[in-house]
Design an enzyme around this catalytic site. Sequence first.
Site, short mmCIF file in Angstrom:
data_model
loop_
_atom_site.label_atom_id
_atom_site.label_comp_id
_atom_site.label_asym_id
_atom_site.label_seq_id
_atom_site.Cartn_x
_atom_site.Cartn_y
_atom_site.Cartn_z
N GLY A 1 0.84 -1.26 -0.06
CA GLY A 1 -0.05 -0.04 0.01
C GLY A 1 1.14 1.33 -0.04
N GLY B 1 -2.53 -3.99 21.48
CA GLY B 1 -2.47 -5.16 20.45
C GLY B 1 -1.15 -5.24 19.59
N TYR C 1 4.83 -5.01 17.02
CA TYR C 1 4.97 -4.21 15.83
C TYR C 1 5.63 -2.96 16.47
CZ TYR C 1 3.33 -1.51 11.80
OH TYR C 1 3.30 -0.20 10.54
N1 CAA Z 1 -7.26 0.37 24.63
C1 CAA Z 1 -7.77 0.17 25.77
N2 CAA Z 1 -8.55 -0.93 25.84
C2 CAA Z 1 -8.95 -1.57 24.59
C3 CAA Z 1 -8.45 -1.11 23.48
C4 CAA Z 1 -7.81 0.10 23.43
N3 CAA Z 1 -7.09 0.70 22.23
N4 CAA Z 1 -9.01 -1.80 22.41
C5 CAA Z 1 -9.64 -2.54 23.05
N5 CAA Z 1 -9.59 -2.40 24.26
C6 CAA Z 1 -10.26 -3.57 25.61
C7 CAA Z 1 -11.46 -3.92 24.86
O1 CAA Z 1 -12.77 -3.02 25.24
C8 CAA Z 1 -11.80 -5.09 25.61
O2 CAA Z 1 -12.07 -4.80 26.90
P1 CAA Z 1 -13.30 -5.78 27.77
O3 CAA Z 1 -12.45 -7.19 27.81
O4 CAA Z 1 -13.64 -5.31 28.98
O5 CAA Z 1 -14.49 -5.98 26.99
C9 CAA Z 1 -10.27 -5.49 25.53
O6 CAA Z 1 -9.32 -4.46 25.65
C10 CAA Z 1 -10.19 -6.64 24.76
O7 CAA Z 1 -10.04 -6.17 23.56
P2 CAA Z 1 -10.48 -6.76 22.20
O8 CAA Z 1 -11.82 -7.52 22.45
O9 CAA Z 1 -10.44 -5.98 21.18
O10 CAA Z 1 -9.36 -7.79 22.09
P3 CAA Z 1 -9.20 -8.83 20.98
O11 CAA Z 1 -8.20 -9.79 21.51
O12 CAA Z 1 -10.50 -9.39 20.42
O13 CAA Z 1 -8.28 -7.78 19.74
C11 CAA Z 1 -6.77 -6.62 18.94
C12 CAA Z 1 -7.36 -7.35 20.24
C13 CAA Z 1 -6.65 -7.46 17.75
C14 CAA Z 1 -5.44 -6.00 19.11
C15 CAA Z 1 -7.71 -5.40 18.51
O14 CAA Z 1 -8.04 -4.59 19.62
C16 CAA Z 1 -7.26 -4.50 17.32
O15 CAA Z 1 -7.27 -4.89 16.24
N6 CAA Z 1 -6.70 -3.42 17.70
C17 CAA Z 1 -6.19 -2.31 16.71
C18 CAA Z 1 -4.80 -2.54 16.70
C19 CAA Z 1 -4.48 -1.28 15.74
O16 CAA Z 1 -4.52 -0.18 15.66
N7 CAA Z 1 -3.44 -2.04 14.99
C20 CAA Z 1 -2.70 -0.87 13.95
C21 CAA Z 1 -2.55 -1.89 12.56
S1 CAA Z 1 -2.19 -0.56 11.06
C22 CAA Z 1 -0.65 -0.29 11.56
O17 CAA Z 1 -0.11 -0.74 12.18
C23 CAA Z 1 -0.29 0.69 10.49
C24 CAA Z 1 0.38 1.88 11.17
O18 CAA Z 1 1.93 1.59 11.28
C25 CAA Z 1 -0.23 2.84 11.88
#
Ligand code: CAA
Length: 246
Positions: free
Chosen positions: A14, A148, A152
């Site tokens: 990308g 998460g 990375y």
């Molecule tokens: N901060 C604090 N708490 C959070 C949170 C956050 N950002 N995100 C989720 N939580 C909480 C949830 O509310 C949940 O709380 P409860 O257990 O009380 O319900 C708990 O943490 C677990 O969260 P998830 O259900 O989301 O956990 P999961 O295992 O299903 O998913 C994850 C985890 C895959 C990391 C998912 O949160 C996710 O995809 N997050 C995005 C990560 C991200 O931004 N990646 C960037 C990719 S793009 C990139 O990297 C390019 C770049 O350089 C910018």
Amino acid sequence: MAKRVAVVSGGIGGLGTAICVALARMGCKVVAADLGGDAARVAAFESEVAGHDVAFAPLDVTDREACAALVDDVQQRHGSLDILVNAAGITRDATLRKMDGAQWDAVLAVNLDGVFNLTRPALVGMLARGFGRIVNISSVNGQTGQFGQANYAAAKAGMHGFTMSLAREVARKGVTVNSVSPGYCETAMVMAIPDGIRAGIVDQVPVGRLGKPEEIGRAVAFLAADDAGFITGANLPVNGGLFISF
Ligand code: CAA
């Protein structure tokens, strides 16, 4: 003067595609080095860069010998390798509690070891010729950490440590080494984030939208230019204001 020769790892991704086009527009001959396994993906890339001086070369950046061979091949074919952009990157997002060793290893192998594997051989010729531009594509999440992304963020922060160290080592030899730290951009990597989570992130971006890959390409071209020789060891954030720091 002969065209500058650029290699962009992750060059058909990308951000990589936009970086290739930006460097070609600046007058470079560009080699996009990326995994070649997906023929449809390569064909889509080739149609996107049609009309520009950009060629695809298959490369797995985790393969150290293949990186050295690619550098040799580029220098033999084109006479030089002047600009290296390390843009190969993957995510394997998971909270650390759920992250397995394979998710950790894959991200560190591509995003950080890959930088060593390609930069080390490319540097030799740059030092001999007294000119080089190395640009490492880090991430805003390397600066701030992200839920998460322990793997990375560790790799992306590590890339900038690499940048700062190497910049000092080669500053007297005409070679600059800089990082660009993109924020969230319109790429498949960002679109793979669950919709609700992505929307929450975009809400926090002061500019109010995702970045466009061309906006990263522009920053890379700026640092890769011949007259950017006094900028080295720097990090250029391109994140829509998501992380504003001094
Ligand atoms: N901060 C604090 N708490 C959070 C949170 C956050 N950002 N995100 C989720 N939580 C909480 C949830 O509310 C949940 O709380 P409860 O257990 O009380 O319900 C708990 O943490 C677990 O969260 P998830 O259900 O989301 O956990 P999961 O295992 O299903 O998913 C994850 C985890 C895959 C990391 C998912 O949160 C996710 O995809 N997050 C995005 C990560 C991200 O931004 N990646 C960037 C990719 S793009 C990139 O990297 C390019 C770049 O350089 C910018």
